[in-house]
Design a protein around this motif. Structure first.
Motif, mmCIF file in Angstrom:
data_model
loop_
_atom_site.group_PDB
_atom_site.id
_atom_site.type_symbol
_atom_site.label_atom_id
_atom_site.label_comp_id
_atom_site.label_asym_id
_atom_site.label_seq_id
_atom_site.Cartn_x
_atom_site.Cartn_y
_atom_site.Cartn_z
ATOM 1 N N MET A 1 0.838 -1.191 0.000
ATOM 2 C CA MET A 1 0.000 0.000 0.000
ATOM 3 C C MET A 1 0.872 1.239 0.000
ATOM 4 N N ARG A 2 0.534 2.200 -0.838
ATOM 5 C CA ARG A 2 1.317 3.421 -0.944
ATOM 6 C C ARG A 2 0.710 4.495 -0.055
ATOM 7 N N LEU A 3 1.542 5.079 0.779
ATOM 8 C CA LEU A 3 1.070 6.121 1.674
ATOM 9 C C LEU A 3 0.933 7.438 0.937
ATOM 10 N N SER A 4 -0.080 8.218 1.304
ATOM 11 C CA SER A 4 -0.290 9.520 0.678
ATOM 12 C C SER A 4 0.812 10.479 1.089
ATOM 13 N N GLN A 5 1.271 11.264 0.111
ATOM 14 C CA GLN A 5 2.317 12.244 0.392
ATOM 15 C C GLN A 5 1.737 13.589 0.805
ATOM 16 N N ASN A 6 0.410 13.726 0.751
ATOM 17 C CA ASN A 6 -0.234 14.988 1.093
ATOM 18 C C ASN A 6 -0.478 15.065 2.595
ATOM 19 N N LYS A 7 -0.065 16.167 3.186
ATOM 20 C CA LYS A 7 -0.295 16.356 4.612
ATOM 21 C C LYS A 7 -1.737 16.799 4.839
ATOM 22 N N PRO A 8 -2.397 16.267 5.876
ATOM 23 C CA PRO A 8 -3.781 16.684 6.143
ATOM 24 C C PRO A 8 -3.838 18.146 6.566
ATOM 25 N N GLN A 9 -4.860 18.845 6.120
ATOM 26 C CA GLN A 9 -5.078 20.237 6.487
ATOM 27 C C GLN A 9 -6.206 20.302 7.523
ATOM 28 N N PHE A 10 -5.859 20.756 8.711
ATOM 29 C CA PHE A 10 -6.830 20.780 9.801
ATOM 30 C C PHE A 10 -7.476 22.156 9.897
ATOM 31 N N PRO A 11 -8.778 22.265 9.632
ATOM 32 C CA PRO A 11 -9.454 23.562 9.755
ATOM 33 C C PRO A 11 -9.397 24.081 11.188
ATOM 34 N N GLU A 12 -9.284 25.390 11.331
ATOM 35 C CA GLU A 12 -9.281 25.971 12.670
ATOM 36 C C GLU A 12 -10.678 25.960 13.286
ATOM 37 N N LYS A 13 -11.701 26.100 12.454
ATOM 38 C CA LYS A 13 -13.095 26.069 12.906
ATOM 39 C C LYS A 13 -13.897 25.242 11.910
ATOM 40 N N PHE A 14 -15.088 24.809 12.342
ATOM 41 C CA PHE A 14 -15.962 24.028 11.477
ATOM 42 C C PHE A 14 -17.322 24.709 11.371
ATOM 43 N N GLU A 15 -17.977 24.526 10.215
ATOM 44 C CA GLU A 15 -19.307 25.076 10.016
ATOM 45 C C GLU A 15 -20.319 24.273 10.845
ATOM 46 N N VAL A 16 -21.200 24.986 11.546
ATOM 47 C CA VAL A 16 -22.235 24.335 12.350
ATOM 48 C C VAL A 16 -23.575 24.987 12.032
ATOM 49 N N PRO A 17 -24.689 24.283 12.264
ATOM 50 C CA PRO A 17 -24.787 22.965 12.899
ATOM 51 C C PRO A 17 -24.402 21.818 11.969
ATOM 52 N N SER A 18 -23.844 20.785 12.566
ATOM 53 C CA SER A 18 -23.444 19.599 11.834
ATOM 54 C C SER A 18 -24.115 18.346 12.398
ATOM 55 N N LEU A 19 -24.168 18.268 13.735
ATOM 56 C CA LEU A 19 -24.743 17.096 14.397
ATOM 57 C C LEU A 19 -26.143 17.340 14.949
ATOM 58 N N TYR A 20 -26.494 18.576 15.155
ATOM 59 C CA TYR A 20 -27.671 18.950 15.941
ATOM 60 C C TYR A 20 -28.939 18.231 15.504
ATOM 61 N N ASN A 21 -29.577 17.558 16.472
ATOM 62 C CA ASN A 21 -30.834 16.866 16.203
ATOM 63 C C ASN A 21 -31.934 17.285 17.176
ATOM 64 N N GLY A 22 -31.728 18.437 17.819
ATOM 65 C CA GLY A 22 -32.727 18.943 18.748
ATOM 66 C C GLY A 22 -32.403 18.703 20.201
ATOM 67 N N THR A 23 -31.327 17.941 20.510
ATOM 68 C CA THR A 23 -30.977 17.621 21.893
ATOM 69 C C THR A 23 -29.806 18.463 22.387
ATOM 70 N N GLY A 24 -29.686 18.554 23.695
ATOM 71 C CA GLY A 24 -28.580 19.287 24.289
ATOM 72 C C GLY A 24 -27.237 18.645 24.011
ATOM 73 N N ASN A 25 -27.210 17.306 23.940
ATOM 74 C CA ASN A 25 -25.967 16.593 23.629
ATOM 75 C C ASN A 25 -25.343 17.103 22.331
ATOM 76 N N THR A 26 -26.160 17.088 21.273
ATOM 77 C CA THR A 26 -25.649 17.461 19.958
ATOM 78 C C THR A 26 -25.397 18.957 19.849
ATOM 79 N N LEU A 27 -26.205 19.758 20.541
ATOM 80 C CA LEU A 27 -25.966 21.202 20.518
ATOM 81 C C LEU A 27 -24.629 21.546 21.169
ATOM 82 N N LEU A 28 -24.325 20.873 22.275
ATOM 83 C CA LEU A 28 -23.052 21.090 22.959
ATOM 84 C C LEU A 28 -21.882 20.722 22.055
ATOM 85 N N LEU A 29 -21.914 19.530 21.472
ATOM 86 C CA LEU A 29 -20.818 19.084 20.617
ATOM 87 C C LEU A 29 -20.688 19.952 19.375
#
Length: 263
Positions: A1-29
């Motif tokens: 298997m050949r490993l990728s030579q591209n380094k991952p780019q980690f965003p500083e922030k993420f667009e939200v909502p992403s998980l939210y389903n109406g509960t406090g759990n998902t709103l917190l995360l």
């Protein structure tokens, strides 16, 4: 298997909502995702399962480039320290999810370590159910058990936030954000039955805090210091916390020359 030579780019922030389903759990995360926090060190079990069910296992660094909370399942002591030191190594805020009853003795040393090193980190910890009362629950965190909330409040003051009602979540998130902006760790205690209740969507935005200093005090110090240290040896100690800032080598060299102090 050949490993990728591209380094991952980690965003500083993420667009939200992403998980939210109406509960406090998902709103917190989701709000934490909006602050760029998507990596959790955790041990599953107890009341934490209701929060951890939304955190997927991390199998690759590339997982951390997505707007999905990822987790490493490890022993709670290691999880607590991993969250504490992540900022020192990557300048990204670490998070730890702890099981019911695991905070006072297991995680507390790591929280203190993070505070001493000015390392912002989030510690999420489940309490017994809000209706546990005198029903003798396992890992009893109530006032007749571990007294977790009271003990951690006494130890950490505003560094311990408690979600005991779902309508307190917004205030808690603002307090957590301000604590992180001051480069300090924060412990969030929650009742599992409360955090999974329904709650309308809201977002607590991340607002960078400008670094300020008192120019007058600085001028007075630079004017008086040479006289106070005339004929004395001055040693400038630079702690490892300073390494996280850009151009620190050049800045400490300039300061040492200004103060005539070896480093």
């Amino acid at each position: 298997m050949r490993l990728s030579q591209n380094k991952p780019q980690f965003p500083e922030k993420f667009e939200v909502p992403s998980l939210y389903n109406g509960t406090g759990n998902t709103l917190l995360l989701d709000n934490l995702l909006g602050w760029g926090i998507n990596l959790y060190f955790l041990t599953n079990g107890g009341g934490a399962v209701h929060l951890n069910e939304y955190i997927r296992l991390s199998r690759s660094l590339y997982d951390l480039t997505t707007d999905v909370p990822r987790g490493f399942v490890i022993h709670e002591t290691l999880a607590a320290y991993a969250a504490a030191i992540r900022y020192l190594g990557e300048r990204r805020i670490g998070a730890c999810s702890l099981t019911t009853g695991g905070v006072p003795d297991i995680a507390n040393p790591a929280i203190i370590e993070a505070m001493m090193h000015s390392s912002p980190a989030i510690y999420l910890a489940a309490l017994s159910a809000s209706n546990a009362g005198k029903k003798a629950p396992l890992q009893d965190t109530t006032e007749i058990g571990f007294r977790t909330a009271t003990t951690m409040k006494e130890r950490h003051g505003n560094g311990c936030q408690v979600i005991d009602r779902i309508d307190s979540l917004e205030k808690v998130l603002y307090n957590v954000r301000d604590r992180l902006l001051d480069l300090k760790p924060v412990l969030i205690l929650y009742h599992p039955d409360v955090i999974k209740e329904r709650i309308p969507w809201f977002e607590v935005p991340w607002v960078e805090k400008p670094r300020q200093f008192d120019q007058r005090t600085l001028d007075e110090f630079l004017a008086s210091f040479p006289q106070e240290t005339n004929g004395k040896k001055v040693v400038l100690f630079v702690g490892e916390e300073a390494a996280r800032y850009e151009r620190m080598t050049q800045l400490t060299t300039a300061l040492a020359r200004l103060l005539k102090a070896p480093t």
